[in-house]
Structures are given as C-alpha cells and as structure tokens.
Write an enzyme that holds these catalytic residues in place. Structure first.
Site, PDB file in Angstrom:
ATOM      1  N   LYS A 185       0.683  -1.262  -0.207  1.00  0.00           N
ATOM      2  CA  LYS A 185       0.083   0.049  -0.076  1.00  0.00           C
ATOM      3  C   LYS A 185       0.784   1.182  -0.047  1.00  0.00           C
ATOM      4  O   LYS A 185       1.325   1.743   1.047  1.00  0.00           O
ATOM      5  CB  LYS A 185      -0.770  -0.126   1.272  1.00  0.00           C
ATOM      6  CG  LYS A 185      -2.242   0.690   1.131  1.00  0.00           C
ATOM      7  CD  LYS A 185      -2.060   2.311   1.303  1.00  0.00           C
ATOM      8  CE  LYS A 185      -1.468   2.806   2.485  1.00  0.00           C
ATOM      9  NZ  LYS A 185      -0.907   4.280   2.101  1.00  0.00           N
ATOM     10  N   GLY A 240       5.738   5.735   8.612  1.00  0.00           N
ATOM     11  CA  GLY A 240       4.976   6.836   8.206  1.00  0.00           C
ATOM     12  C   GLY A 240       5.038   7.872   9.772  1.00  0.00           C
ATOM     13  O   GLY A 240       5.958   7.624  10.512  1.00  0.00           O
ATOM     14  N   SER A 241       3.797   8.247   9.733  1.00  0.00           N
ATOM     15  CA  SER A 241       3.699   9.167  10.900  1.00  0.00           C
ATOM     16  C   SER A 241       3.423   8.476  12.324  1.00  0.00           C
ATOM     17  O   SER A 241       2.683   7.504  12.221  1.00  0.00           O
ATOM     18  CB  SER A 241       2.693  10.308  10.825  1.00  0.00           C
ATOM     19  OG  SER A 241       1.542   9.799  10.576  1.00  0.00           O
ATOM     20  N   THR A 242       3.930   8.989  13.434  1.00  0.00           N
ATOM     21  CA  THR A 242       3.495   8.421  14.556  1.00  0.00           C
ATOM     22  C   THR A 242       2.119   8.404  14.817  1.00  0.00           C
ATOM     23  O   THR A 242       1.320   7.272  15.413  1.00  0.00           O
ATOM     24  CB  THR A 242       4.170   9.109  15.888  1.00  0.00           C
ATOM     25  OG1 THR A 242       5.643   8.977  15.695  1.00  0.00           O
ATOM     26  CG2 THR A 242       3.795   8.540  17.283  1.00  0.00           C
ATOM     27  N   VAL A 244      -0.440   7.985  12.569  1.00  0.00           N
ATOM     28  CA  VAL A 244      -1.009   6.838  12.036  1.00  0.00           C
ATOM     29  C   VAL A 244      -0.342   5.383  12.551  1.00  0.00           C
ATOM     30  O   VAL A 244      -1.228   4.427  12.450  1.00  0.00           O
ATOM     31  CB  VAL A 244      -0.680   7.015  10.414  1.00  0.00           C
ATOM     32  CG1 VAL A 244      -1.063   5.662   9.810  1.00  0.00           C
ATOM     33  CG2 VAL A 244      -1.519   8.206  10.027  1.00  0.00           C
ATOM     34  N   GLU A 262       7.908   2.091  11.869  1.00  0.00           N
ATOM     35  CA  GLU A 262       9.017   2.758  11.669  1.00  0.00           C
ATOM     36  C   GLU A 262       8.394   4.360  11.711  1.00  0.00           C
ATOM     37  O   GLU A 262       7.923   4.603  10.697  1.00  0.00           O
ATOM     38  CB  GLU A 262      10.053   2.385  10.707  1.00  0.00           C
ATOM     39  CG  GLU A 262      11.275   2.910  10.752  1.00  0.00           C
ATOM     40  CD  GLU A 262      11.666   4.250   9.678  1.00  0.00           C
ATOM     41  OE1 GLU A 262      11.223   5.301  10.325  1.00  0.00           O
ATOM     42  OE2 GLU A 262      11.758   4.022   8.773  1.00  0.00           O
ATOM     43  N   CYS A 296      13.171  10.452   7.806  1.00  0.00           N
ATOM     44  CA  CYS A 296      12.725  10.263   9.142  1.00  0.00           C
ATOM     45  C   CYS A 296      14.081  10.249  10.024  1.00  0.00           C
ATOM     46  O   CYS A 296      13.570  10.355  11.160  1.00  0.00           O
ATOM     47  CB  CYS A 296      12.286   8.861   9.240  1.00  0.00           C
ATOM     48  SG  CYS A 296      13.114   7.365   8.559  1.00  0.00           S
ATOM     49  N   GLU A 394       9.112  16.930  14.781  1.00  0.00           N
ATOM     50  CA  GLU A 394      10.177  17.128  13.532  1.00  0.00           C
ATOM     51  C   GLU A 394       9.470  17.913  12.689  1.00  0.00           C
ATOM     52  O   GLU A 394       8.407  18.044  12.194  1.00  0.00           O
ATOM     53  CB  GLU A 394      10.474  15.754  12.952  1.00  0.00           C
ATOM     54  CG  GLU A 394       9.561  14.821  12.411  1.00  0.00           C
ATOM     55  CD  GLU A 394       9.763  13.273  11.878  1.00  0.00           C
ATOM     56  OE1 GLU A 394      10.995  13.266  11.575  1.00  0.00           O
ATOM     57  OE2 GLU A 394       8.897  12.654  11.807  1.00  0.00           O
TER      58      GLU A 394
HETATM   59  P1  NAD Z   1       0.112  11.298   7.781  1.00  0.00           P
HETATM   60  O1  NAD Z   1       0.103  10.975   9.070  1.00  0.00           O
HETATM   61  O2  NAD Z   1      -0.989  12.261   7.057  1.00  0.00           O
HETATM   62  O3  NAD Z   1       0.321  10.289   6.624  1.00  0.00           O
HETATM   63  C1  NAD Z   1       1.642   9.170   6.802  1.00  0.00           C
HETATM   64  C2  NAD Z   1       1.260   8.057   6.004  1.00  0.00           C
HETATM   65  O4  NAD Z   1       0.282   7.307   6.347  1.00  0.00           O
HETATM   66  C3  NAD Z   1       1.039   8.284   4.564  1.00  0.00           C
HETATM   67  O5  NAD Z   1       2.018   7.471   3.807  1.00  0.00           O
HETATM   68  C4  NAD Z   1      -0.452   7.728   4.232  1.00  0.00           C
HETATM   69  O6  NAD Z   1      -0.442   7.268   3.118  1.00  0.00           O
HETATM   70  C5  NAD Z   1      -0.680   6.864   5.534  1.00  0.00           C
HETATM   71  N1  NAD Z   1      -1.712   6.983   6.204  1.00  0.00           N
HETATM   72  C6  NAD Z   1      -2.713   7.992   6.529  1.00  0.00           C
HETATM   73  N2  NAD Z   1      -3.569   7.526   7.180  1.00  0.00           N
HETATM   74  C7  NAD Z   1      -3.874   6.250   7.188  1.00  0.00           C
HETATM   75  C8  NAD Z   1      -4.499   5.252   7.782  1.00  0.00           C
HETATM   76  N3  NAD Z   1      -5.623   5.694   8.316  1.00  0.00           N
HETATM   77  N4  NAD Z   1      -4.397   3.908   7.583  1.00  0.00           N
HETATM   78  C9  NAD Z   1      -3.234   3.569   6.744  1.00  0.00           C
HETATM   79  N5  NAD Z   1      -2.077   4.383   6.417  1.00  0.00           N
HETATM   80  C10 NAD Z   1      -2.584   5.665   6.496  1.00  0.00           C
HETATM   81  O7  NAD Z   1       1.386  12.260   7.619  1.00  0.00           O
HETATM   82  P2  NAD Z   1       1.950  13.225   6.586  1.00  0.00           P
HETATM   83  O8  NAD Z   1       1.082  14.674   6.426  1.00  0.00           O
HETATM   84  O9  NAD Z   1       2.285  12.585   5.069  1.00  0.00           O
HETATM   85  O10 NAD Z   1       3.300  13.590   7.342  1.00  0.00           O
HETATM   86  C11 NAD Z   1       3.020  14.007   8.633  1.00  0.00           C
HETATM   87  C12 NAD Z   1       4.266  13.813   9.439  1.00  0.00           C
HETATM   88  O11 NAD Z   1       4.620  12.176   9.440  1.00  0.00           O
HETATM   89  C13 NAD Z   1       5.670  14.335   8.783  1.00  0.00           C
HETATM   90  O12 NAD Z   1       6.006  15.733   9.103  1.00  0.00           O
HETATM   91  C14 NAD Z   1       6.780  13.386   9.565  1.00  0.00           C
HETATM   92  O13 NAD Z   1       6.870  13.907  10.699  1.00  0.00           O
HETATM   93  C15 NAD Z   1       6.133  12.037   9.605  1.00  0.00           C
HETATM   94  N6  NAD Z   1       6.542  11.198   8.324  1.00  0.00           N
HETATM   95  C16 NAD Z   1       7.559  10.411   8.807  1.00  0.00           C
HETATM   96  C17 NAD Z   1       7.991   9.512   7.795  1.00  0.00           C
HETATM   97  C18 NAD Z   1       8.854   8.320   8.122  1.00  0.00           C
HETATM   98  O14 NAD Z   1       9.786   8.052   7.197  1.00  0.00           O
HETATM   99  N7  NAD Z   1       9.116   7.871   9.299  1.00  0.00           N
HETATM  100  C19 NAD Z   1       7.369   9.261   6.507  1.00  0.00           C
HETATM  101  C20 NAD Z   1       6.379  10.251   6.472  1.00  0.00           C
HETATM  102  C21 NAD Z   1       5.685  11.171   7.501  1.00  0.00           C
END
Ligand code: NAD
Length: 492
Positions: A185, A240-242, A244, A262, A296, A394
């Site tokens: 996904k 992704g984000s903490t 989510v 992660e 990240c 961050e």
């Molecule tokens: P977000 O929380 O909107 O989304 C993060 C990711 O989660 C996206 O890839 C999205 O497709 C997925 N996602 C969102 N809602 C979901 C759900 N309900 N179920 C499954 N997947 C879902 O975050 P954002 O606006 O893209 O980024 C916000 C912050 O998150 C960034 O500023 C950064 O601090 C952090 N981030 C970290 C990483 C990393 O590599 N650890 C990657 C992306 C974002």
C-alpha cells in the site's frame, strides 16, 4: 527545462492501475485520484482509488499464493530477489525520473535511492538462505529439542512518500525472502514508483499472487483498517507518522498481528567543541537537506557546544547559501520541493513559532513565490530553545535550528527530552566521548562523524514513540518469520 515523463525509456514502467493476482486492475468502485508533480503542480497520473473490496481481493490472492510460495526453496527466492535487484539497476535512470516527478527529490538523490533500494534486494537474497534454527540441549534426556523458522503468512507493507522505492524493497524484499506473500500500500502522493517496482518484481519471476499493490489516497483510512483487521494478513509493516502508526497498532490488536512500526523521529545532531568543523558542516548538510529535510532521521535539533557555536553557524551558513533550489529534474539543483502542501504549511508554522520564541532567522524563512511548486527556502535559525515547536516535533523540511549547550551531561539531557527516539548524530574527534554519548542517547541509531544512517546491512528502527521492529540487517527478515519448536521423545 527539466526532464518530463516523456523522457522515460521503458514506457511499461509507467503503470496507472493497481496490481492484484498478476493482473493490472482499476478500483472496484471505478473511482480514481490524481498524482501531481510537487515542483510544477502539473498532474502526472490518474490512479485507481481502491477500497476495502479491493483489499479483500488482494489479500485473498496473496493468501492463496502463500500456500505454494511458502514451499519454494530459499535458493529460488534468492534468485528472484537478485534478478529484481539487477532489473532495478538496469532501469535506474527511468526509476529515478519517475521518483523525482512524483516526490520532488533531485535526480541525483533519486538515483541514489534506486541503488539503495536494489541493495536491500541483494541483501535479503543472501539472508533468505541464512534463516537458521537451533538444536537445544534438553534438560530431560529422554527428549531432543530443536527450533526452526517459518514464514508468517501474508504481509501488508505500507510505505511512505519520502522513500517510495527503497521502503518497498526494505519491507517487501525481507517478506519475500522469508517466504511470505505481500500486499503493498504505497502512499497516495507517490504510487508510481511502487507500481514500477511491481513491474520489475513480476518480470524477475515472483509467482502469481505473491505481489499485489493497492493504490489509495482519499480512501486510505478504509484501506488501512481493512488490511489491519483482515485475519489472513499476519504481518503489517508501516513507515510513516507516529499518529498513523498508533492508529494501525490499535486496529491490529483484534487479530493480534505481528507489527513493525518505523515512525517519526526528532533526531539530535550534536557538535562538540572538539569536532572537526568541516566534517560537522558536511554531515549537517547531508543529514538536513537530503530529500529537502524529509527523511525520518533528518537532523531536527542541532545542538552545538558553545566554544564552536558561532564558527559552526558561519561555516554552515556559507554552505547553505551555496545550495541551489529548484525542480529536482533540473541540472545542478540541490534542494527540490517538499512533497505536499501540508509539509510547507507545517514548516512555516515551525519557523513562525521559533521567531515568536526568540529565534533569529539567519537565512530563508519563507516559501519561494517565484517557483510554482511546494518550495521552501533553505532556512537557518539561531538561538533555538525548549519552548519552540521544533524542539518537540520534527519539522520535516529544509530548516536548520541551532541550540547552544555547555556540557556533555546537559546535551544528553536535552537530546533525550522527547517522546521519540529514532536517529541521532554525534560529531567529535574523541572516541571515548562518542562511546559515552552513544550509550546515553535514547535512540535506535547513532551516526558518528557522518550525516547518513542508511545501509541495507545495518538494522534500522527506533525506540519510544518512534516505534518497534527493525528493518535491514540480519534482524530485518526475522520480522516476517515465526519460530516453531519441535520436541521429540527418544526414550526406548
Ligand atoms: P500522515 O500521518 O497524514 O500520513 C503518513 C502516511 O500514512 C502516508 O503515507 C499515508 O498514506 C498513510 N496513512 C494515513 N492515514 C492512514 C490510515 N488511516 N491507515 C493507513 N495508512 C494511513 O502524515 P504526513 O502529513 O504525510 O506526514 C506528517 C509527518 O509524519 C511528517 O511531517 C513526518 O514528521 C512524519 N512522517 C514520517 C515518515 C518516516 O519516514 N518515518 C514518513 C512520512 C511522514
């Protein structure tokens, strides 16, 4: 004028459908979403907006495929992975261009990501054959005990937009090596890189149903929940984000899935008085400006000891001024756009908050009105302090904030005063100090005298609210395996 989609040599790498059970398919609902180039805001693709019905089809296909895939030999799986790795490298220019057009990073960085992505496939090809069990000395001499490892089942791999190719291979490479089948996904902002990877994985020979790709942007909450709640999915891996990550952990609890998370970091980057300042500046530029600050492990809080604070700031300022900002497809550009509009908004909010709390803007500090996309000027702020938003969250953008500190104990306390712990960086010429500080930092990874923490052979992951589980290294494949023990009665 930079390159465009027309410059891609292998047109079949540009897919605009999902992939389920060896078929390229649209969404069952017929819905679609658009993908935009963040440097120009031009629309570059229309992609299926899949939902829970499509998830069900993909998981069913993956589960069916698992029944035979789990019985393939590790040697055969290694051959498929090596072939996939070779195909990535053969098509590196096309893959890099697709990546740059949807994510924004420069072509040079995108090419680096392709090479890094291929390295995971090569690494896990080797690991596939090194999944060993144990023979355990029994306490009861009428028994013999041994353990072996088996693939856990269908793995759902949820990848972010900041490394849309490498995060696929880091998760999927490990899963396929272990003998798991997969449902991918990718993030809605960057599905094209994952779809191109599916083309190459398929070409490498992975069997029908072992790789499936669900595409989604606006239906992501429904899709995420469907993957987490489906009992046939036995493993979820998310980067992704903490925010989510915590949601997915709660959704996985009903089916007690194995989970790797992660998540976000807030990496301290610590420059000591005894540092080589040339090394410090170079490492800081790498740790902060790679992917426009959207990694990240990006350096988020730059702590500089007071003896070198001003000198480091001056040297860093000169380097930042030399960075060229623009579309990643153009020659000579060092800093591309951010990947989506929310990222610019978040960074500006952090900059304004720092100003309000006494921060001194040395460079940048605003968006770039002359450029159409999601650009932010490389920004340098001095006099950072604990009251500021950036101290706790961050920024995920090309914004460098400098904090001054006096002693090793003080900086350790400052660095550990946050709820996450992923990456960190120490710049010092003292090996004794590097050891002490490494042991004291509450993080998953420490870089000493460098600004990059990524290598396929090194375990990657965090502590505290940065999540759990490790990717890469000898540990990465373990996330997709479970241990079975066998006790044999040998009494006469
Ligand atoms: P977000 O929380 O909107 O989304 C993060 C990711 O989660 C996206 O890839 C999205 O497709 C997925 N996602 C969102 N809602 C979901 C759900 N309900 N179920 C499954 N997947 C879902 O975050 P954002 O606006 O893209 O980024 C916000 C912050 O998150 C960034 O500023 C950064 O601090 C952090 N981030 C970290 C990483 C990393 O590599 N650890 C990657 C992306 C974002």
């Amino acid at each position: 004028m930079g390159k465009t989609l027309q410059d891609i040599q292998r047109k079949d790498l540009l897919q605009s459908q999902g992939f389920i059970d060896d078929e390229w398919v649209g969404a069952s609902s017929g819905a679609t979403f658009s993908v935009y180039d963040p440097a120009t805001l031009d629309k570059i693709a229309t992609i299926p907006e899949m939902n829970a019905v499509d998830v069900d089809k993909a998981v069913t296909a993956a589960h069916r495929a698992f029944q035979s895939y789990k019985k393939t030999s590790a040697r055969q799986r290694a051959r498929w992975l090596r072939k996939w790795s070779d195909l990535c490298l053969e098509n590196a220019d096309d893959l890099a261009l697709i990546l740059t057009l949807e994510n924004g990073k420069t072509l040079a960085e995108a090419k680096g990501e392709v090479i890094y992505a291929a390295s995971f496939l090569e690494w896990f090809a080797g690991e596939a054959e090194r999944v060993h069990g144990q023979v355990v000395p029994p306490a009861n001499l009428n028994q013999r005990i041994l353990t072996f490892k088996q693939p856990i089942g269908v793995a759902a791999c949820l990848t972010p937009w900041n490394f849309p190719i490498a995060m696929i291979t880091r998760k999927v490479g490990a899963a396929l090596a272990a003998g798991c089948t997969t449902v991918w996904k990718p993030a809605g902002e960057t599905p094209l890189s994952a779809l191109a990877q599916a083309v190459l994985a398929h070409e490498a020979g992975f069997p029908k149903g072992s790789i499936n790709v669900i595409t989604t942007l606006n239906t992501v909450a429904e899709v995420g929940e469907a993957l987490c709640k489906n009992d046939l999915v036995r493993k979820v891996s998310f980067t992704g984000s903490t925010r989510v990550g915590k949601l997915l952990a709660s959704q996985c609890s009903a089916t007690l899935k194995k989970l790797s998370l992660e998540l976000g970091g807030n990496s301290p980057f610590i420059v000591f008085d005894d540092a080589n300042l040339e090394t410090a500046v170079e490492a800081c530029i790498n740790a902060k400006f790679r992917n426009s600050g959207q990694t990240c492990v990006t350096a988020n809080r730059i702590f500089v000891q007071k003896g070198v604070y001003h000198e480091f700031a001056d040297k860093l300022s000169k380097k930042i001024q030399a960075l060229k900002i623009g579309p990643g497809t153009e020659e000579g550009v060092n800093v591309g756009p951010l990947t989506h509009d929310r990222a610019v908004e978040k960074a500006l909010n952090h900059i304004n908050d720092a100003k309000k709390h006494g921060g001194q803007i040395v460079l940048g500090g605003s968006s770039v009105p002359d450029l159409k996309g999601y650009f932010l000027q490389p920004t340098l702020i001095k006099n950072m302090n604990r009251q500021m938003l950036t101290t706790r969250e961050e920024t995920f953008a090309p914004v460098v904030g400098l904090y001054e500190f006096a002693t090793e104990d003080e900086v350790l306390e400052l660095a550990n005063d946050c709820d996450v712990g992923l990456g960190s960086f120490i710049i010092t010429e003292s090996m004794a100090r590097a050891w002490r500080v490494t042991e004291g930092l509450e993080v998953g990874m420490v870089g000493v005298n460098l600004g990059m923490l990524s290598a396929s052979e090194s375990p990657f992951g965090g502590v505290k609210h940065s999540g759990y589980g490790r990717e890469g290294g000898t540990q990465g494949i373990e996330e997709y395996l479970h241990i079975k023990s066998m006790l044999i009665n040998v009494a006469n």
